[in-house]
Design a protein around this motif. Structure first.
Motif, PDB file in Angstrom:
ATOM      1  N   ASP A 347     -31.267  66.166  29.722  1.00  0.00           N
ATOM      2  CA  ASP A 347     -30.740  66.957  30.610  1.00  0.00           C
ATOM      3  C   ASP A 347     -31.168  66.681  32.263  1.00  0.00           C
ATOM      4  O   ASP A 347     -30.679  67.042  33.058  1.00  0.00           O
ATOM      5  CB  ASP A 347     -31.025  68.370  30.357  1.00  0.00           C
ATOM      6  CG  ASP A 347     -30.188  68.852  29.276  1.00  0.00           C
ATOM      7  OD1 ASP A 347     -29.303  68.293  28.681  1.00  0.00           O
ATOM      8  OD2 ASP A 347     -30.586  70.072  28.944  1.00  0.00           O
ATOM      9  N   GLY A 348     -32.285  65.589  32.121  1.00  0.00           N
ATOM     10  CA  GLY A 348     -32.701  65.540  33.617  1.00  0.00           C
ATOM     11  C   GLY A 348     -32.813  63.804  33.473  1.00  0.00           C
ATOM     12  O   GLY A 348     -31.544  63.228  33.925  1.00  0.00           O
ATOM     13  N   SER A 349     -33.751  63.182  33.291  1.00  0.00           N
ATOM     14  CA  SER A 349     -33.958  61.789  33.404  1.00  0.00           C
ATOM     15  C   SER A 349     -34.631  61.064  32.198  1.00  0.00           C
ATOM     16  O   SER A 349     -35.288  61.791  31.666  1.00  0.00           O
ATOM     17  CB  SER A 349     -34.739  61.272  34.545  1.00  0.00           C
ATOM     18  OG  SER A 349     -34.087  61.852  35.983  1.00  0.00           O
ATOM     19  N   ALA A 350     -34.419  59.925  32.226  1.00  0.00           N
ATOM     20  CA  ALA A 350     -34.984  59.400  30.884  1.00  0.00           C
ATOM     21  C   ALA A 350     -35.535  57.805  31.524  1.00  0.00           C
ATOM     22  O   ALA A 350     -35.098  57.070  32.228  1.00  0.00           O
ATOM     23  CB  ALA A 350     -34.119  58.925  29.946  1.00  0.00           C
ATOM     24  N   ALA A 351     -36.681  57.560  30.620  1.00  0.00           N
ATOM     25  CA  ALA A 351     -37.358  56.179  31.020  1.00  0.00           C
ATOM     26  C   ALA A 351     -37.554  55.615  29.723  1.00  0.00           C
ATOM     27  O   ALA A 351     -38.213  55.826  28.864  1.00  0.00           O
ATOM     28  CB  ALA A 351     -38.500  56.243  31.738  1.00  0.00           C
ATOM     29  N   LEU A 352     -37.054  54.154  29.655  1.00  0.00           N
ATOM     30  CA  LEU A 352     -37.384  53.582  28.671  1.00  0.00           C
ATOM     31  C   LEU A 352     -38.325  52.254  29.166  1.00  0.00           C
ATOM     32  O   LEU A 352     -37.959  51.424  29.799  1.00  0.00           O
ATOM     33  CB  LEU A 352     -36.057  52.799  27.931  1.00  0.00           C
ATOM     34  CG  LEU A 352     -35.356  53.857  27.174  1.00  0.00           C
ATOM     35  CD1 LEU A 352     -34.186  54.614  27.975  1.00  0.00           C
ATOM     36  CD2 LEU A 352     -34.444  53.008  25.817  1.00  0.00           C
ATOM     37  N   SER A 353     -39.655  52.375  28.622  1.00  0.00           N
ATOM     38  CA  SER A 353     -40.344  51.470  29.385  1.00  0.00           C
ATOM     39  C   SER A 353     -41.608  51.082  28.557  1.00  0.00           C
ATOM     40  O   SER A 353     -42.691  50.933  28.802  1.00  0.00           O
ATOM     41  CB  SER A 353     -41.248  52.543  30.488  1.00  0.00           C
ATOM     42  OG  SER A 353     -41.543  53.834  29.826  1.00  0.00           O
ATOM     43  N   GLY A 354     -41.035  50.489  27.177  1.00  0.00           N
ATOM     44  CA  GLY A 354     -42.153  49.641  26.621  1.00  0.00           C
ATOM     45  C   GLY A 354     -41.726  50.038  24.946  1.00  0.00           C
ATOM     46  O   GLY A 354     -42.512  49.255  24.065  1.00  0.00           O
ATOM     47  N   ALA A 355     -40.875  50.777  24.516  1.00  0.00           N
ATOM     48  CA  ALA A 355     -40.812  51.060  23.359  1.00  0.00           C
ATOM     49  C   ALA A 355     -39.652  50.140  22.659  1.00  0.00           C
ATOM     50  O   ALA A 355     -38.935  49.687  23.470  1.00  0.00           O
ATOM     51  CB  ALA A 355     -40.116  52.528  23.075  1.00  0.00           C
TER      52      ALA A 355
END
Length: 623
Positions: A347-355
């Motif tokens: 509902d806010g923000s998302a980070a895909l940072s290594g998965a």
């Protein structure tokens, strides 16, 4: 503004709380099991105060900013000093030190003081209750089978902390009543009002016949063990947080699989998965649902929700794979989702940072109301309605492949499929766009796509790379296998569209062609062929000296191709050849090498000039 440095503002869905400031970053303490969460948000609601979150935050920063999880400091025990409780079907016996703190009334066993209690045997219709104010009670399950027809199998109604350990080699089963009163406080097979830790190397099967499987009104920490939960509603629920450090957890539930639902404390309501193996299957709920933040730094998480991507979620059901109310950070581990709704949602923000992420979705593969940042790791979307959707999308690293039946990458507001989700969602003016804000008959909103590094491969039946605002490419490799139909385009940008570096190949139909704008620092060509060529055709861009600049193998029918590389110079003429050969490594059809061979010239274009009927730097299609 670059989304890497941009701080997002999302509206709170917590009514009545005072305005909040951005949280500072502190050090992790205790055993390293932290807490996350800023504040629960819902950008579709109105009123309330605001809180700032950034998709560029690391997992450690998110966790350090919030309530710390309790420590797992009692996961081993000394059997020689423990109290022994033997369950005998319809009764029980207690022996050893501390046995005076055990009250037995038929099949009801009550523990009233701190200590370690080793349980074995069965209760065919009974309950173990912990009523020990301010105490830390350790239950060791060493081959127990507890069933209750009237309530929970184990209920910690008063304690400071409860630890449940499964003994090495043991198999244990807890099952509860098949119905609870609507206002029942105790409503799970394993229930606690205190911080709850699950540990040990044995097996625990929990059957939540009447409601939830495992639930606490405080925090829940899982450090080890093999845990299987079957639940009518939620599988595992912790109010303040659920932290999974290790263990093998398998959940089948009617509601959410793993849930943290404190929406009254901005520092709680989070889920933190650090390791272990988590497998969730839900019929009418989300796989993982965090009221505030969801952080994954390790382990393997697999979620199948609502019957998977080929099923349709009920109108009143949320069957998302992994969901957060404020911020999702996927920094490590392996994530596999097959969801009838969004696969990853915030509902806010998302980070895909290594998965390492593999997604199949009946709606959006990754959806964030505000920022979506991909900086590391691997993202593979095998099927979706829309692939990546957020107001602001930044790709600064990693390897991402998206397959979608509609838009591949979509910078827009609201949810897909809604009539009023964004100001610029109306149908364009026809082939090539024409007129209106952004050159595509659509308004330019506060949306952006920013690509600075990494690889992004898009296979879309709708628009390939779509922004209802601006788009910029400054690095990385972007390959768009766009739509064959003329109702959409490989590129669709309502506002300014610049290419200042990197490599871009966008191939698709010729009905709604969009090219980079004149403000681009890197040269580009846009060529419309006199006819569509079929999938498998090798398309090459060649300079005046017959040097091959780019070699691309069409993934589907193509009539227009837009190419930008450092080898293209504005104002120079380039030819498009068909039928050559491709060699070397390939990214989405773009090869590292190629030979003309017997290829034939199909078109000659001038770099920096939009194709006939196309638009430069503006829109031309629809959302």
């Amino acid at each position: 503004m670059n989304a890497l440095k941009r701080t997002t503002t999302v509206r709170r869905r917590l009514a009545g709380l005072a305005a909040l400031s951005v949280f500072s970053v502190g050090a992790l303490a205790g055993c390293g099991v932290g807490a996350s969460g800023n504040s629960a948000t819902d950008s579709t609601t109105s009123a309330g105060s605001t809180v700032s979150v950034s998709a560029a935050q690391t997992a450690a920063e998110v966790l350090a900013a919030n309530k710390e999880a309790h420590s797992a400091d009692a996961t081993s025990y000394d059997a020689s000093t423990a109290t022994t409780i033997t369950l005998t079907g319809s009764s029980a016996t207690a022996s050893g030190d501390g046995s005076e703190n055990v009250t037995i009334d038929g099949s009801s066993v009550t523990i009233t003081a701190a200590g370690t209690y080793v349980l074995s045997g069965s209760l065919t219709d009974g309950q173990v209750t912990i009523d020990a104010a301010d105490a830390h009670v350790v239950l060791v399950l060493n081959g127990v089978d507890i069933a209750s027809s009237s309530g929970a199998a184990i209920a910690a109604t008063d304690a400071d902390e409860v630890t449940v350990i499964t003994a090495d080699g043991s198999e244990n089963t807890l099952s509860d009543t098949d119905s609870y009163a609507t206002d029942a406080e105790v409503n799970a097979a394993l229930y606690s009002t205190a911080d709850l830790t699950l540990a040990g190397t044995g097996k625990l099967t929990v059957k939540g016949n009447g409601n939830d499987g495992i639930a606490t009104t405080d925090g829940l920490l899982i450090t080890s063990g093999t845990i299987t939960v079957q639940a009518k509603d939620d599988g595992i629920r912790g109010k303040d947080y659920v932290v999974v450090a290790d263990g093998t957890i398998t959940i089948t539930s009617g509601g959410d699989g793993i849930k943290s639902d404190n929406d009254e404390d901005e520092t709680a309501g989070y889920v933190d998965i650090q390791g272990g193996k988590v497998t969730v299957t839900t019929t009418a709920g989300d796989g993982v649902d965090a009221a505030t933040d969801l952080v994954v730094t390790g382990g393997a998480v697999s979620a199948t929700t609502g019957g998977g991507h080929e099923s349709q979620a009920g109108d009143d059901d949320s069957t998302k794979g992994l969901k957060s109310g404020v911020l999702s950070v996927y920094e490590g581990g392996t994530i596999t989702v097959d969801a009838s709704d969004d696969a990853l949602h915030s509902d806010g923000s998302a980070a895909l940072s290594g998965a390492t992420v593999t997604l199949a979705s009946g709606d959006d593969a990754v959806h964030a109301e505000d920022e979506l940042l991909i900086s590391k790791g691997t993202v593979e979307v095998s099927t979706s309605n829309e692939g990546l959707e957020a107001a602001h999308i930044t790709v600064s690293g990693g390897d991402t492949t998206v397959t979608s039946s509609d838009d591949g990458v979509n910078a827009a507001g609201g949810s897909s499929g809604t009539e009023d989700s964004a100001a610029g969602d109306q149908q364009g003016a026809g082939p090539g766009g024409g007129g209106g804000a952004g050159g595509g008959g659509e308004e330019v909103g506060d949306y952006s796509v920013t690509i600075t590094a990494g690889t992004l491969v898009i296979n879309a039946e709708g628009d390939g790379l779509d922004s209802n605002g601006s788009a910029s490419i400054a690095g990385g490799t972007v390959v768009v296998n766009g739509p064959a139909g003329n109702g959409n385009g490989a590129l669709d940008v309502n506002g300014e569209f610049t290419v200042d570096g990197g490599t871009l190949v966008a191939a698709g139909s010729a009905g709604m062609v969009v090219s980079p704008g004149t403000g681009s620092k890197q040269g580009w060509v846009s060529a419309t062929l006199d006819r569509a060529v079929e999938a498998g055709t090798v398309i090459q861009i060649v300079d005046a000296d017959k040097k091959v600049i780019a070699t691309y193998t069409a993934g589907k029918s193509v009539q227009n191709v837009v190419v930008s590389t450092a080898d293209i110079t504005d104002g120079d003429e380039y030819s498009v050849y068909l039928g050559g050969t491709a060699s070397g490594d390939s990214v989405g059809g773009l090869s590292t090498a190629g030979e003309l061979g017997s290829a034939t010239s199909s078109a000659t274009v001038t770099a920096g000039e939009a194709a006939a009927g196309g638009m430069g730097g503006g829109g031309g299609g629809r959302r």
